[in-house]
Every structure is written in C-alpha cells, then in structure tokens.
Design a protein around this motif. Sequence first.
Motif, PDB file in Angstrom:
ATOM      1  N   PRO B  96     129.144  39.212  50.088  1.00 36.07           N
ATOM      2  CA  PRO B  96     130.402  39.173  50.497  1.00 36.07           C
ATOM      3  C   PRO B  96     131.405  38.847  49.807  1.00 36.07           C
ATOM      4  O   PRO B  96     131.115  38.029  48.832  1.00 36.07           O
ATOM      5  CB  PRO B  96     130.267  38.274  51.948  1.00 36.07           C
ATOM      6  N   GLU B  97     132.310  39.270  49.871  1.00 34.22           N
ATOM      7  CA  GLU B  97     133.556  38.934  48.974  1.00 34.22           C
ATOM      8  C   GLU B  97     134.134  37.539  49.181  1.00 34.22           C
ATOM      9  O   GLU B  97     134.532  36.935  48.371  1.00 34.22           O
ATOM     10  CB  GLU B  97     135.003  39.841  49.235  1.00 34.22           C
ATOM     11  N   ALA B  98     133.808  37.228  50.552  1.00 32.83           N
ATOM     12  CA  ALA B  98     134.321  35.888  50.865  1.00 32.83           C
ATOM     13  C   ALA B  98     133.296  35.038  51.847  1.00 32.83           C
ATOM     14  O   ALA B  98     132.416  35.651  52.564  1.00 32.83           O
ATOM     15  CB  ALA B  98     135.582  35.651  51.507  1.00 32.83           C
ATOM     16  N   LEU B  99     133.131  33.579  51.500  1.00 34.52           N
ATOM     17  CA  LEU B  99     132.133  32.864  52.357  1.00 34.52           C
ATOM     18  C   LEU B  99     133.143  32.088  53.170  1.00 34.52           C
ATOM     19  O   LEU B  99     134.180  31.407  52.620  1.00 34.52           O
ATOM     20  CB  LEU B  99     131.393  32.018  51.555  1.00 34.52           C
ATOM     21  N   VAL B 100     132.604  31.998  54.337  1.00 34.80           N
ATOM     22  CA  VAL B 100     133.480  30.966  55.482  1.00 34.80           C
ATOM     23  C   VAL B 100     132.553  29.764  55.701  1.00 34.80           C
ATOM     24  O   VAL B 100     131.532  29.978  56.238  1.00 34.80           O
ATOM     25  CB  VAL B 100     133.906  31.783  56.578  1.00 34.80           C
ATOM     26  N   TYR B 101     133.473  28.545  55.520  1.00 30.09           N
ATOM     27  CA  TYR B 101     132.767  27.451  55.760  1.00 30.09           C
ATOM     28  C   TYR B 101     133.588  26.559  57.043  1.00 30.09           C
ATOM     29  O   TYR B 101     134.617  26.655  56.946  1.00 30.09           O
ATOM     30  CB  TYR B 101     132.799  26.552  54.498  1.00 30.09           C
ATOM     31  N   GLU B 102     132.986  25.770  57.874  1.00 30.81           N
ATOM     32  CA  GLU B 102     133.463  24.979  58.743  1.00 30.81           C
ATOM     33  C   GLU B 102     133.450  23.365  58.243  1.00 30.81           C
ATOM     34  O   GLU B 102     132.152  23.004  57.902  1.00 30.81           O
ATOM     35  CB  GLU B 102     132.723  25.177  60.145  1.00 30.81           C
ATOM     36  N   PRO B 103     134.532  22.924  58.281  1.00 33.17           N
ATOM     37  CA  PRO B 103     134.672  21.485  58.078  1.00 33.17           C
ATOM     38  C   PRO B 103     133.985  20.756  58.899  1.00 33.17           C
ATOM     39  O   PRO B 103     133.985  20.936  60.292  1.00 33.17           O
ATOM     40  CB  PRO B 103     136.037  21.206  58.035  1.00 33.17           C
ATOM     41  N   THR B 179     139.501  20.759  63.179  1.00 36.17           N
ATOM     42  CA  THR B 179     139.885  19.360  63.511  1.00 36.17           C
ATOM     43  C   THR B 179     139.156  18.554  62.516  1.00 36.17           C
ATOM     44  O   THR B 179     140.167  17.613  61.903  1.00 36.17           O
ATOM     45  CB  THR B 179     139.185  19.058  64.693  1.00 36.17           C
ATOM     46  N   ALA B 180     138.101  18.583  61.895  1.00 34.67           N
ATOM     47  CA  ALA B 180     137.362  17.767  61.013  1.00 34.67           C
ATOM     48  C   ALA B 180     138.189  17.895  59.549  1.00 34.67           C
ATOM     49  O   ALA B 180     138.316  16.811  58.925  1.00 34.67           O
ATOM     50  CB  ALA B 180     136.063  18.069  60.665  1.00 34.67           C
ATOM     51  N   ALA B 181     138.882  19.030  59.195  1.00 33.95           N
ATOM     52  CA  ALA B 181     139.751  19.056  57.932  1.00 33.95           C
ATOM     53  C   ALA B 181     140.982  18.370  58.304  1.00 33.95           C
ATOM     54  O   ALA B 181     141.347  18.021  57.043  1.00 33.95           O
ATOM     55  CB  ALA B 181     140.000  20.541  57.759  1.00 33.95           C
TER      56      ALA B 181
END
Lengths: 90, 183
Positions: B96-103, B179-181
């Motif tokens: 994938p061109e991008a990876l998505v992370y959740e804080p 929210t955590a971010a």
Amino acid sequence: MARYMVERIFPNGLAIPVTDDGAATCLGVVDRNAEVGVTWVHSYVSDDRRKTFCVYDGPDPESIRRAAERNGLPVETITRIRVLDPYFYK
Amino acid sequence: MSHTKWVRKSLFVAVGLALALLMPVVSAGASTSDASDARAGTAGFHRLDAAKAAGYALLTDAAGIACIDNPGVGGMGVHYANGNLVGNPSVNAATPEALVYEPQPNGRLRLVAAEYVVLQSAWEAAGNSGVPTLFGQSFELIPSPNRFGLPAFYELHAWIWKQNPRGMFDDWNPDVSCTAAQS
C-alpha cells in the motif's frame, strides 16, 4: 492464501504483560511468522486464559505448525476456515 | 518427431512461456489481490519503526493535522505515506502507498488500515483507462484542491487490521478515534 483457526491450550494460563516487554513479545511472533509466510490476524482468549483461538493466514497447516514451533507456542488443532456472516446469503 | 508436431510443440511452449511471463503482470493488477496479501505485506509494519525504515513518512494535511477524522461519521487515523509508491501508477495489495495508524491512550500508534493511492495524472499517463481497482473495489477519485494539497488522486482504504462497521473499504471507521492524539 488460506485462513486457519488455531486452537492452543495453555495449562497455566496465557500471561503476556501489558508492558513494552509484552508488546515486544507479540511483535516478535509477527516477525517469526513472516519467516515462514504466515500472518497472525488476531486471537480470541478464553476468560480463564487457558485457551486461545487464533486466526491465521498461511499457505498450509504445516507452515502454521512451523510458525508455532518457532514461537514456542502450543498447537491443539488447526482448522481451515472461511468467513460466514449475516450478509453471506444476500 | 515430424515437422508438423515440432512446430505445434514449439508453438505450445512459446504460448506457455508468454503466459508465464504475463502472469506476474496480471496478478500485480487488481483482480487477484486479496486481503491476505495485504495483511502479509503489512504485518511487519505493526512496528512503526519498520514502516519508517521502509520509506513511510508522516503525512499531514495542508493545515498540519496528522490524525484525520470526520466527527459524527468516523475516523481514519494517522497516515504514513511512501512517496516512491505514491508516484508509481501501479497498485498492489501487498504494498500500500500509505499505512494508517490509530493513536492509542498509551501514546503508541496501532496499525489499523492500508490506503492505496494513485495520482490521477500518473494513472492516466501510464495509459490506464477507467479507475484503479483492488479487492474488487473501485478507487474513489479525490479531486484537487483537497485538504492534503495534493493533485487529484485515486484512493481506497482497506481496514485490514481493525474491523470497520461501515464496511472494510469505507473511508471512515466509527471505531477509530483521534481522541488519544489530542489528549
């Protein structure tokens, strides 16, 4: 790649601390799985922590078993599975 | 072996070789890719350091916001994009061109999704018609101007590491929060 449900029994209970060490343990499993072409998707753990049901992607049961050996994890059963959800027949 | 049989056998071998050479190109396209390839290709990026080492870098929008959400609909999370892959007109489930992370509340980032991105100009310059597809899904065209300040691009999210109640390929996941971010 096929999907498998791997049942494991931990007679003394599974104990992975919620710490950096615990995180490193889990990521170590991911790394060693990759060496044999296996991907850990996620797991379900029984309330008493003595049994886990782990969803894996992999080429065949032998690879799943090799990954378990590398990780020092027990294997009770390996069952090839497919998804069935409420929308399957629509 | 008669001349006719030899010619027939040679043709058979040539056609087989041509098909074998074409096969990787076909499988690198959209139709045969699946979520297993995507998970296998990104499992190592549960470690953010590994993603960074592979060329993925933090992507913010034009306002400098890293964690992308849409209050009332859902969140995306923090994107790490690979510039080399974004500039490439091909799409591959495993890369994938991008990876998505959740804080996370503990300050860590949890890998939740992959995002596939193709610049419209690069896609069309490569001679493609229609829109890119993966997993049997058509990409969405994000026109320019957009919040990222990017030229028009095609994109597709795949929530391969966290379930999305709105569907595996929806842009927004109600179970993902920024929210955590912000805390």
